[in-house]
Design an enzyme around this catalytic site. Structure first.
Site, short mmCIF file in Angstrom:
data_model
loop_
_atom_site.label_atom_id
_atom_site.label_comp_id
_atom_site.label_asym_id
_atom_site.label_seq_id
_atom_site.Cartn_x
_atom_site.Cartn_y
_atom_site.Cartn_z
CG MET A 1 6.44 -26.12 15.96
SD MET A 1 7.06 -25.55 14.35
CE MET A 1 6.96 -23.76 14.56
CB VAL B 1 5.54 -30.11 12.46
CG1 VAL B 1 6.10 -29.11 13.46
CG2 VAL B 1 6.43 -30.18 11.24
CB CYS B 2 3.81 -32.13 17.47
SG CYS B 2 5.11 -33.08 18.26
NE ARG B 3 5.34 -28.84 24.15
CZ ARG B 3 6.44 -29.04 24.89
NH1 ARG B 3 7.41 -28.15 24.89
NH2 ARG B 3 6.57 -30.11 25.62
#
Length: 98
Positions: free
Chosen positions: A90, A62-64
């Site tokens: 996210m 997961v990242c932005r």
């Protein structure tokens, strides 16, 4: 590269599934909120901390927005890890945060 939607990740968590989530955002980004239970390993440290991961487990990255986690997914795949990129990152997450 395998991908999974944020909604699917949220559904699996709500069903009580144990997921191995790795958040590759920087520490200051994660301090604003992360998926409950996610482990923070900033993208720049993945190479140096991959010894902490188990090749027999599945990891959701997961990242932005999905770009950095996509790079981490491809990198770990090249070393034989079973990894999935959470598409949209996210920005696509509407579940709980901690």
């Amino acid at each position: 590269m395998k991908q999974m939607t944020a909604k699917k990740v949220e559904t699996l968590l709500n069903e009580g599934k144990t997921l191995n989530i790795i958040d590759v955002r920087e520490v200051n980004e994660v301090s604003a909120g992360k998926i409950p239970g996610a482990v923070n390993i900033p993208l720049g440290l993945v190479e140096f901390r991959m010894h902490e991961l188990n090749k027999s487990k599945e990891y959701i990255m997961v990242c932005r927005s999905g770009g950095r986690s996509g790079r981490a997914t491809q990198f770990l795949e090249s070393y034989g890890f079973n990894v999935i990129n959470m598409a949209g990152g996210m920005l696509a997450w509407y579940g709980k945060v901690e």
